[in-house]
Design a protein around this motif. Structure first.
Motif, PDB file in Angstrom:
ATOM      1  N   TYR A 285       0.834  -1.198   0.000  1.00 39.13           N
ATOM      2  CA  TYR A 285       0.000   0.000   0.000  1.00 39.13           C
ATOM      3  C   TYR A 285       0.871   1.250   0.000  1.00 39.13           C
ATOM      4  O   TYR A 285       0.638   2.192  -0.767  1.00 39.13           O
ATOM      5  CB  TYR A 285      -0.954  -0.002   1.199  1.00 39.13           C
ATOM      6  N   THR A 288       2.358   1.672  -3.426  1.00 42.97           N
ATOM      7  CA  THR A 288       1.343   2.093  -4.396  1.00 42.97           C
ATOM      8  C   THR A 288       1.047   3.586  -4.267  1.00 42.97           C
ATOM      9  O   THR A 288       1.019   4.310  -5.270  1.00 42.97           O
ATOM     10  CB  THR A 288       0.047   1.286  -4.190  1.00 42.97           C
ATOM     11  N   THR A 289       0.839   4.046  -3.063  1.00 42.51           N
ATOM     12  CA  THR A 289       0.493   5.465  -2.900  1.00 42.51           C
ATOM     13  C   THR A 289       1.664   6.363  -3.312  1.00 42.51           C
ATOM     14  O   THR A 289       1.450   7.463  -3.813  1.00 42.51           O
ATOM     15  CB  THR A 289       0.077   5.788  -1.450  1.00 42.51           C
ATOM     16  N   TRP A 292       1.249   6.736  -7.010  1.00 47.03           N
ATOM     17  CA  TRP A 292      -0.134   6.829  -7.485  1.00 47.03           C
ATOM     18  C   TRP A 292      -0.320   7.913  -8.539  1.00 47.03           C
ATOM     19  O   TRP A 292      -0.850   7.664  -9.631  1.00 47.03           O
ATOM     20  CB  TRP A 292      -1.077   7.065  -6.289  1.00 47.03           C
ATOM     21  N   GLU A 300      -8.837   9.761  -7.737  1.00 50.70           N
ATOM     22  CA  GLU A 300      -8.870   9.715  -6.279  1.00 50.70           C
ATOM     23  C   GLU A 300      -8.489   8.326  -5.777  1.00 50.70           C
ATOM     24  O   GLU A 300      -8.837   7.324  -6.405  1.00 50.70           O
ATOM     25  CB  GLU A 300     -10.279  10.056  -5.809  1.00 50.70           C
ATOM     26  N   LEU A 301      -7.781   8.263  -4.669  1.00 49.22           N
ATOM     27  CA  LEU A 301      -7.425   6.973  -4.065  1.00 49.22           C
ATOM     28  C   LEU A 301      -8.689   6.251  -3.600  1.00 49.22           C
ATOM     29  O   LEU A 301      -9.480   6.847  -2.876  1.00 49.22           O
ATOM     30  CB  LEU A 301      -6.526   7.189  -2.848  1.00 49.22           C
ATOM     31  N   PRO A 302      -8.877   5.012  -3.997  1.00 48.38           N
ATOM     32  CA  PRO A 302     -10.041   4.269  -3.480  1.00 48.38           C
ATOM     33  C   PRO A 302      -9.945   4.121  -1.963  1.00 48.38           C
ATOM     34  O   PRO A 302      -8.857   4.190  -1.401  1.00 48.38           O
ATOM     35  CB  PRO A 302      -9.920   2.900  -4.154  1.00 48.38           C
ATOM     36  N   ARG A 303     -11.079   3.881  -1.314  1.00 47.83           N
ATOM     37  CA  ARG A 303     -11.059   3.778   0.143  1.00 47.83           C
ATOM     38  C   ARG A 303     -10.416   2.476   0.611  1.00 47.83           C
ATOM     39  O   ARG A 303      -9.762   2.435   1.632  1.00 47.83           O
ATOM     40  CB  ARG A 303     -12.485   3.876   0.688  1.00 47.83           C
ATOM     41  N   ASP A 304     -10.630   1.428  -0.173  1.00 43.82           N
ATOM     42  CA  ASP A 304     -10.116   0.103   0.222  1.00 43.82           C
ATOM     43  C   ASP A 304      -8.660  -0.044  -0.239  1.00 43.82           C
ATOM     44  O   ASP A 304      -8.353   0.106  -1.419  1.00 43.82           O
ATOM     45  CB  ASP A 304     -11.018  -0.954  -0.440  1.00 43.82           C
ATOM     46  N   SER A 305      -7.779  -0.343   0.699  1.00 48.16           N
ATOM     47  CA  SER A 305      -6.362  -0.388   0.333  1.00 48.16           C
ATOM     48  C   SER A 305      -6.053  -1.549  -0.613  1.00 48.16           C
ATOM     49  O   SER A 305      -5.199  -1.439  -1.495  1.00 48.16           O
ATOM     50  CB  SER A 305      -5.488  -0.468   1.587  1.00 48.16           C
ATOM     51  N   THR A 308      -6.935  -0.531  -4.039  1.00 46.95           N
ATOM     52  CA  THR A 308      -5.938   0.437  -4.516  1.00 46.95           C
ATOM     53  C   THR A 308      -4.707  -0.279  -5.085  1.00 46.95           C
ATOM     54  O   THR A 308      -4.232   0.030  -6.183  1.00 46.95           O
ATOM     55  CB  THR A 308      -5.481   1.340  -3.342  1.00 46.95           C
TER      56      THR A 308
END
Ligand code: ZN
Ligand code: ZN
Length: 588
Positions: A285, A288-289, A292, A300-305, A308
């Motif tokens: 995670y 990924t961020t 991103w 937008e970053l999804p809420r679920d990691s 993502t």
């Protein structure tokens, strides 16, 4: 374990042969000499007792024998085991050299495993897929380097026992599992062309030509009838209370001890895997961020990691080779891996033993990835091949899905795992370790563990320039080993159902649906083997860290690797014992 059958008992026991020889002044040397002689006799008699196993390992002395798995046969096997366990007791383990110590443990382990299979696991009752004569016949036909005529005579002799073999199989089988029953029906029926077509064609090509054709035809017909009858019998079997495909905690732990030969229990390994999965998800995670916006712009970053991470993996997987360049990409990569290993001083690679990359031979076709074919100890001079699956015949859609799976990043990690410095490098070292016992009965967890360990080791040393993309894809690949263990333990011990398994593999390990389906099938059919990757990896990594700690600044990675591999394909827990006794062996 492969099918173990007994035929023609002849005991030449250590006790009888060597009792009169008293060790001389240098008892250390003498005990090793005795033990070496004992090992040769043991292997000779093992093959005599288990001829099918001998053929499978490349010893062709008993190729003409098909042993019929009767109760009496198992009694004879037990006699063999207890006689040799008694002989082992005559040695004082402390007087043996380090390498013979490991052989001592391995022989004892093999013997106890035979007994455990026969008397506790009893898969000959519940796994009908153990009964299949075609694999052995096909191997004789194509896999052996003997003259065609002698191979055919061996096949002819084997065919004689086929009807008796399947008659006994039907007596042995009781309440088989449904998955193994289905597998047995498929595999036995699919193998008929080997008998009906391949053997006869070989006869006509041979010097026997038509002379022997009639004799062969009779035996083939009887064999084919027996196989068809067996498949029908299985199809119509009244099986109201089938054996469960999951092993349960007790049997699972025992099988784990025999086969994986880990220093941990299966439960301890499972807990390590659960932790490792959590750790990898966190790293994935964060990685990924960090990239991103580079790949996703303003999205937008999804809420679920997990979602993502999946999106980023999908994006990176688009970078892959063309379907026609899959093999050439692998060929081009090997010298680069050798160069990296040399520049970073990670392990010596023998330039005399180049690896030959080839298109996967047709009898392996269907498993379109990559594998190493190495010569066994009875055929050391033969080439080692890196078999690469061909995508010929794939639709564009299927090829695309395959190429995304083995994308630009993963393909490199695959090459590290299979070839350099993974399986192939380990094999070169293993062939230099002069122990027939370890070459014949390599520890699967050590082999897979080494390959999985080298993936991380290369990354730690800056392979792929430490880019976040390479690391993310490495984590994904590594997660596969970790989840293999979680899946295996959860299925066999914790009764995990298919829905939960698919959730684990697809959502948490980011696998394609088809890959996950295949894994589900595999966990139903096998036990503990899926743990070998993560088990070996964990133990090798732990050992390295422990030695690093002990040796401090003087620790040398290259020396550690070479020393570790010099023990041959032995369980890590034994190598660990010996390496911890001599920490200086991993210093500059
Ligand atoms: Zn594409
Ligand atoms: Zn492997």
């Amino acid at each position: 374990m492969r099918r173990l059958y007994f035929f023609g008992l002849l005991f030449i026991l250590f006790g009888c042969t060597y009792n009169n020889e008293k060790p001389g002044g240098n008892s250390f040397k003498n005990d090793d000499a005795h033990f070496d002689a004992f090992k040769s006799l043991y292997i000779e008699n093992l093959w005599k007792t288990f001829p099918d196993w001998a053929s499978g390992k490349g010893n062709h002395k008993y190729d003409g024998t098909l042993s019929v798995p009767t109760d009496e046969l198992r009694v004879q096997e037990e006699k063999f085991v207890s006689a040799y366990l008694d002989s082992l007791k005559k040695f004082d383990i402390n007087s043996l050299s380090p390498k013979n110590k490991i052989d001592f443990y391995l022989i004892g382990n093999t013997l106890r495993e035979i007994t455990w299979n026969n008397t506790v696991l009893k898969s000959y009752q519940w796994d009908p897929s153990e009964y299949n004569i075609a694999g052995g016949v096909a191997e004789l036909l194509t896999g052996s380097t003997e003259k065609l005529e002698s191979r055919l005579i061996n096949i002819y002799n084997r065919l004689k026992s086929v009807p008796a073999y399947y008659a006994v199989a039907k007596e042995n089988i009781k309440n088989p599992t449904l998955v193994h029953t289905q597998l047995a029906i498929e595999q036995n029926l699919n193998s008929l062309p080997v008998l009906e077509k391949d053997i006869l064609e070989a006869v006509i090509q041979s010097r026997f030509k038509l002379v022997a054709k009639g004799d062969f035809e009779d035996r083939i017909k009887n064999a084919v009838d027996a196989i068809k009858d067996f498949a029908d019998w299985l199809k119509n079997l009244e099986n109201t209370n089938p054996h469960s495909a999951n092993l349960g905690k007790k049997l699972y732990e025992e099988k784990f001890q025999h086969e994986i030969q880990s220093g941990m229990t299966a439960h301890e390994l499972y807990l390590r895997a659960i932790n490792r999965k959590r750790e990898l998800h966190n790293k994935m995670y964060a990685t990924t961020t960090s990239i991103w916006s580079k790949y996703m712009g303003n999205l937008e970053l999804p809420r679920d990691s997990l979602v993502t991470i999946q999106l980023m993996i999908d994006k990176l997987s688009l970078k892959h080779v063309h379907r026609d360049s899959f093999q050439i990409a692998i060929e081009n990569q090997l010298p680069l891996l050798v160069e990296f290993v040399q520049n970073k001083n990670l392990i010596y690679i023998d330039p005399q033993k180049p690896l030959v990359v080839r298109k996967e031979p047709s009898y392996m076709a269907g498993v379109a990835t990559a594998s190493i074919s190495a010569p066994g100890p009875y055929d050391k001079e033969a080439n080692t091949y890196y078999n690469v699956g061909s995508l010929t015949g794939y639709t564009n859609e299927r090829a695309e899905s395959f190429l995304r799976e083995y994308n630009h990043y993963i393909l490199q990690i695959l090459n590290i795992h299979e070839a350099i410095p993974g399986h192939y490098t380990q094999l070169v070292y293993s062939n230099q370790a002069p122990s027939l016992i370890k070459s014949l009965f390599p520890n699967g967890a050590m082999l897979e563990g080494w390959a999985v360990y080298t993936e991380l080791m290369m990354m730690e040393n800056g392979y792929g320039n430490n880019t976040p993309e390479m690391w993310l894809m490495y984590y994904k690949w590594h997660l596969r080993s970790v989840c293999n263990t979680i899946l295996d333990y959860s299925f066999h011990v914790l009764n995990m159902d298919k829905e939960a398994a698919m959730k684990l593999l697809v959502n948490e390990a980011f696998q394609q649906q088809a890959e996950a389906e295949g894994k589900w099938k595999r966990v139903n059919l096998t036990q503990v083997q899926l743990c070998s990757y993560f088990s070996g990896f964990t133990e090798i990594y732990d050992l390295r860290e422990e030695l690093k700690h002990k040796a401090g600044d003087t620790f040398n990675l290259k020396t550690f690797h070479e020393k570790f591999l010099s023990y041959g394909s032995a369980p890590v827990k034994y190598i660990k014992q010996l390496m911890l006794e001599d920490t200086s062996a991993v210093m500059h």
